[in-house]
Design an enzyme around this catalytic site. Structure first.
Site, PDB file in Angstrom:
ATOM      1  NE  ARG A  86      -4.127   5.592   7.837  1.00  0.00           N
ATOM      2  CZ  ARG A  86      -3.564   5.464   6.468  1.00  0.00           C
ATOM      3  NH1 ARG A  86      -2.761   6.334   5.696  1.00  0.00           N
ATOM      4  NH2 ARG A  86      -2.984   4.429   7.242  1.00  0.00           N
ATOM      5  N   GLY A 142       0.289  10.099  15.621  1.00  0.00           N
ATOM      6  CA  GLY A 142      -0.119   9.532  17.038  1.00  0.00           C
ATOM      7  C   GLY A 142      -0.941  10.237  18.154  1.00  0.00           C
ATOM      8  N   GLY A 143      -0.303   9.714  19.219  1.00  0.00           N
ATOM      9  CA  GLY A 143      -1.068   9.854  20.582  1.00  0.00           C
ATOM     10  C   GLY A 143      -1.726  11.803  21.048  1.00  0.00           C
ATOM     11  CG  ASP A 144      -2.507  12.211  24.578  1.00  0.00           C
ATOM     12  OD1 ASP A 144      -0.784  12.139  25.363  1.00  0.00           O
ATOM     13  OD2 ASP A 144      -2.650  12.238  25.323  1.00  0.00           O
ATOM     14  CG  ASN A 177      -0.735   2.932  14.173  1.00  0.00           C
ATOM     15  OD1 ASN A 177      -0.497   3.841  14.194  1.00  0.00           O
ATOM     16  ND2 ASN A 177      -2.775   2.879  14.796  1.00  0.00           N
ATOM     17  CD  GLU A 203      -4.938  10.080  12.506  1.00  0.00           C
ATOM     18  OE1 GLU A 203      -4.340   8.714  11.398  1.00  0.00           O
ATOM     19  OE2 GLU A 203      -5.188   9.461  13.514  1.00  0.00           O
ATOM     20  CD  GLU A 259      -7.530   6.911  20.727  1.00  0.00           C
ATOM     21  OE1 GLU A 259      -8.006   6.351  19.821  1.00  0.00           O
ATOM     22  OE2 GLU A 259      -6.975   7.383  20.994  1.00  0.00           O
ATOM     23  NE  ARG A 298      -3.132   2.779   3.298  1.00  0.00           N
ATOM     24  CZ  ARG A 298      -4.405   2.384   4.312  1.00  0.00           C
ATOM     25  NH1 ARG A 298      -3.580   1.649   5.029  1.00  0.00           N
ATOM     26  NH2 ARG A 298      -4.467   3.260   4.143  1.00  0.00           N
ATOM     27  NE  ARG A 340      -7.390   0.139  11.089  1.00  0.00           N
ATOM     28  CZ  ARG A 340      -8.765   0.433  11.246  1.00  0.00           C
ATOM     29  NH1 ARG A 340      -9.835  -0.606  11.636  1.00  0.00           N
ATOM     30  NH2 ARG A 340      -9.518   0.631   9.774  1.00  0.00           N
ATOM     31  CB  CYS A 341      -6.502   6.892  14.919  1.00  0.00           C
ATOM     32  SG  CYS A 341      -5.812   6.876  13.246  1.00  0.00           S
ATOM     33  CB  THR A 342     -10.239   4.531  11.738  1.00  0.00           C
ATOM     34  OG1 THR A 342      -8.934   3.948  10.781  1.00  0.00           O
ATOM     35  CG2 THR A 342      -9.376   6.282  10.237  1.00  0.00           C
TER      36      THR A 342
HETATM   37  O1  G3H Z   1      -4.676   4.633  13.304  1.00  0.00           O
HETATM   38  C1  G3H Z   1      -4.639   5.387  11.869  1.00  0.00           C
HETATM   39  C2  G3H Z   1      -4.707   5.427  10.694  1.00  0.00           C
HETATM   40  O2  G3H Z   1      -4.278   6.896  10.143  1.00  0.00           O
HETATM   41  C3  G3H Z   1      -5.320   4.193  10.472  1.00  0.00           C
HETATM   42  O3  G3H Z   1      -5.247   3.768   9.450  1.00  0.00           O
HETATM   43  O4  G3H Z   1      -7.733   3.371   8.894  1.00  0.00           O
HETATM   44  O5  G3H Z   1      -5.985   2.944   7.435  1.00  0.00           O
HETATM   45  O6  G3H Z   1      -6.614   1.635   9.277  1.00  0.00           O
HETATM   46  P1  G3H Z   1      -6.398   2.546   8.588  1.00  0.00           P
END
Ligand code: G3H
Length: 496
Positions: A451, A245-247, A169, A264, A391, A116, A297-299
Site C-alpha cells: 500500500r 476489512g473483509g467482505d 491487521n 477496501e 485468500e 508510520r 495483509r490484504c496486499t
Molecule cells: O491489509 C491491508 C493493508 O492496506 C496493507 O497494507 O501493504 O502496508 O501491508 P501494507
C-alpha cells in the site's frame, strides 16, 4: 506499559474505557468484550461493550462538534494534527505493546506501524493545507453561448460525520489513514475499532485527546459488531463510511444510505513471473510479500503465477529463504507469528487440506500449534483448488505454473478480487502490457504489492473495494465541492 503512565486514565480496573465527548467513559451496559491474545489464546484485555444509546449520543455530539471544527482555521487544524503525530510517536512503546498482545504483530513491525502512523498524520496536515487552501475560479465565457457575466468560485467543504472502521491487521495505521484526512478536511469522526486491535486504537485516540482536539470531535466506540455494527453503519447521523476489512464491507455498502463510501475489502494479489525475471529478486519479494506479518495483509502475494521454464528455480530459491524464517512469538520479533484467531487458523488449515487432497506439492511439512502455522509454499497448485482463488490471510503461498503470460493474466482477471498485483521481468515493454491487462487497482513492476508509501493512491476494483485511498485521495473523498457564483449585470472582461 499499555494502560499506564499517561494512559492510566483510559482504563477502569481491568477494562479499557471508551472515548466520547472528550472523556474516557464506562459503558452503561456493564458488559465488556474480551480480547484474546493470539499467542497465549487467553483473554489479555477487555474493552467496553457500548450500547446503541451510547452510539446515538456519540453521533449527536459528533454532529455538533463538527460545526465548530469546520469554523476552525485550516492552519490550526494542521497544527493540532502535527501535535497528535508527535505525541503518538513519543508513546510508540505502549501502543506497540498492545499490537503485540492483541494481534501478534512482530515487535519491530508493531513499532514501525505506530511511527508510520505518526508520519501519516503529519503528511495529512501538510497535504490538507496544500489542497484545501486553494479552490477554483471559473468564468462563464469559456462555455459556448455565454458572455463573461458569471464568476464561479469553488472550494472543498467537509462532509460532516465520518464513520471509520479499520481492520485488525493495521488497527492504528489504517485508523489514522481515515482520521487524519477526515479531521484536516473539517469533519468529525466516530471510530469503531476492530475487537482485536481495539486497545491499540484506544491508546492512539488518547494521543489525539492529549493533543487538545475539541470535545466530541473524535469518539471511539468499542463493542460487539452484532450489537452496534449495523446500528453504526446504518445510522442516519453518518455522512461517510471509510471501511477496511473483509467482505463485511459488501454487506455494509448494500445497507448504507446515500453517502460516500470508501471500502477496501481484501485481495488475491497475483505475482506473475516471466522467464527473463531476476529470480533472486523474485524469491526475495515472494517471501517478503507472501509471509510478512504471516500473510495477514490484504496486499500479500496470494498466488504466484510463474512460467514453467523458471518455476523449479523460483521454488528452490523461495524454499531456501522460507527455511530461514523464524517462527514463534511476536515478542521475540519472529517472522512468522500466530495468526489472529483460532477460526482464522482453522480456515487456513481448510485451504491447505483441500490442496493436499487435490494433489498440490507441499514444499514444507504442514505444521500448526494453536494459532501458529509454519510457513508453507504449495507448488503445482491447480485452478480446481480453493487456495488458487481464496485468500488464506495466513502464511501459505500457492504456486501455479503457467505456459504463457496470457495464462497468468487470465487467472488474475478471473478472480473476484482486484486489489494489487505484480509482474517480474526485465522487459519494461512487456511489464507495461501486462500491467495494463491486469484488472487490479495497482500493479507493481519488479516488487511485491504494498500500500505504502501512504500518500500513493490505493484502490481495489471488483470485490476489492470502492473508491481510492492514499492521503490526497482520502482528503478529497471526505470533502465535497461547494460553488458560489457571482452574477454580473453586464459582461466584464479583465483588461478589456
Ligand atoms: O491489509 C491491508 C493493508 O492496506 C496493507 O497494507 O501493504 O502496508 O501491508 P501494507
Amino acid at each position: 506499559m499499555a494502560g499506564s503512565g499517561v494512559f492510566s486514565e483510559i482504563i477502569d480496573g481491568e477494562v479499557f474505557k471508551y472515548y466520547a465527548d472528550g472523556e474516557w467513559l464506562t459503558s452503561s451496559s456493564g458488559k465488556s468484550v474480551s480480547i484474546v491474545n493470539p499467542t497465549t489464546r487467553k483473554t489479555h484485555y477487555k474493552v467496553q461493550a457500548c450500547t446503541q444509546e451510547e452510539v446515538n449520543k456519540a453521533m449527536e455530539i459528533a454532529k455538533a462538534a463538527q460545526k465548530s471544527w469546520a469554523r476552525t482555521p485550516l492552519w490550526k487544524r494542521a497544527e493540532l494534527l502535527h501535535k497528535a503525530a508527535a505525541i503518538l510517536k513519543e508513546h510508540k512503546a505502549p501502543i506497540a505493546e498492545a499490537l503485540i498482545k492483541e494481534i501478534a504483530k512482530p515487535a519491530k513491525d508493531a513499532v514501525t506501524e505506530v511511527v508510520r502512523s505518526g508520519d501519516l498524520i503529519s503528511y495529512c496536515a501538510e497535504e490538507g493545507v496544500r489542497i484545501l487552501g486553494q479552490g477554483a475560479f471559473l468564468v462563464s465565457d469559456s462555455f459556448p453561448g455565454n458572455d463573461r457575466t458569471k464568476y464561479c468560485l469553488t472550494s472543498k467543504i467537509p462532509l460532516g460525520v465520518i464513520l471509520a472502521i479499520p481492520p485488525f491487521n493495521y488497527p492504528v495505521n489504517l485508523a489514522v489513514s481515515k482520521i487524519g484526512p477526515a479531521l484536516i478536511a473539517g469533519n468529525s469522526l466516530v471510530l469503531k475499532p476492530p475487537t482485536q486491535g481495539a486497545v491499540a486504537c484506544l491508546h492512539m485516540v488518547h494521543c489525539f485527546h492529549l493533543a487538545g482536539f475539541p470535545k466530541g470531535l473524535i469518539s471511539c466506540i468499542t463493542g460487539k459488531g452484532s450489537e452496534i455494527g449495523d446500528f453504526l453503519t446504518m445510522h442516519p447521523g453518518v455522512n461517510c463510511i471509510s471501511f477496511t476489512g473483509g467482505d463485511t464491507g459488501i454487506a455494509i455498502s448494500k445497507k448504507a444510505g446515500m453517502i460516500p463510501l470508501q471500502m477496501e475489502l481484501g485481495g488475491k494479489d497475483a505475482c506473475i513471473v516471466l522467464e527473463d525475471a531476476d529470480l533472486d529478486l523474485v524469491a526475495a519479494n515472494i517471501v517478503k510479500g507472501g509471509f510478512s506479518y504471516s500473510g495477514q495483509r490484504c496486499t500479500a502475494v496470494k498466488v504466484v503465477l510463474v512460467m514453467e521454464s523458471v518455476a523449479d528455480a523460483v521454488v528452490e530459491k523461495v524454499n531456501s529463504k522460507v527455511a530461514k524464517l523464524t517462527v514463534g512469538p511476536p515478542e521475540d520479533d519472529c517472522d512468522i507469528t500466530p495468526v489472529v484467531s483460532e477460526s482464522s487458523a482453522n480456515f487456513i488449515e481448510g485451504l491447505v487440506m483441500d490442496a493436499k487432497q487435490k494433489g498440490a506439492t507441499f514444499c514444507q511439512e504442514y505444521k500448526r500449534e494453536g494459532n501458529l502455522i509454519w510457513p508453507l509454499l504449495l507448488d503445482h497448485v491447480r485452478p480446481d483448488m480453493r487456495i488458487a482463488w481464496e485468500e488464506p490471510f495466513g502464511p501459505v503461498v500457492p504456486v501455479i505454473r503457467i505456459a504463457s503470460a496470457e495464462e497468468g493474466i487470465h487467472h488474475c482477471n478471473a478472480s473476484n478480487f482486484g486489489l494489487q498485483g505484480c509482474v517480474f521481468t526485465k522487459d519494461i515493454n512487456k511489464a507495461m502490457l501486462i500491467s495494463d491487462a491486469m484488472e487490479s487497482g495497482t500493479v507493481q513492476i519488479n516488487s511485491a504489492p504494498a500500500r505504502g508509501p501512504d500518500h500513493f493512491p490505493f484502490q481495489g476494483i471488483k470485490d476489492s473495494g470502492i473508491g481510492s485511498q492514499g492521503i490526497t485521495n482520502s482528503i478529497n473523498m471526505m470533502t465535497k465541492v461547494k460553488s458560489t457564483v457571482i452574477n454580473l449585470p453586464s459582461p466584464s472582461y479583465t483588461m478589456g
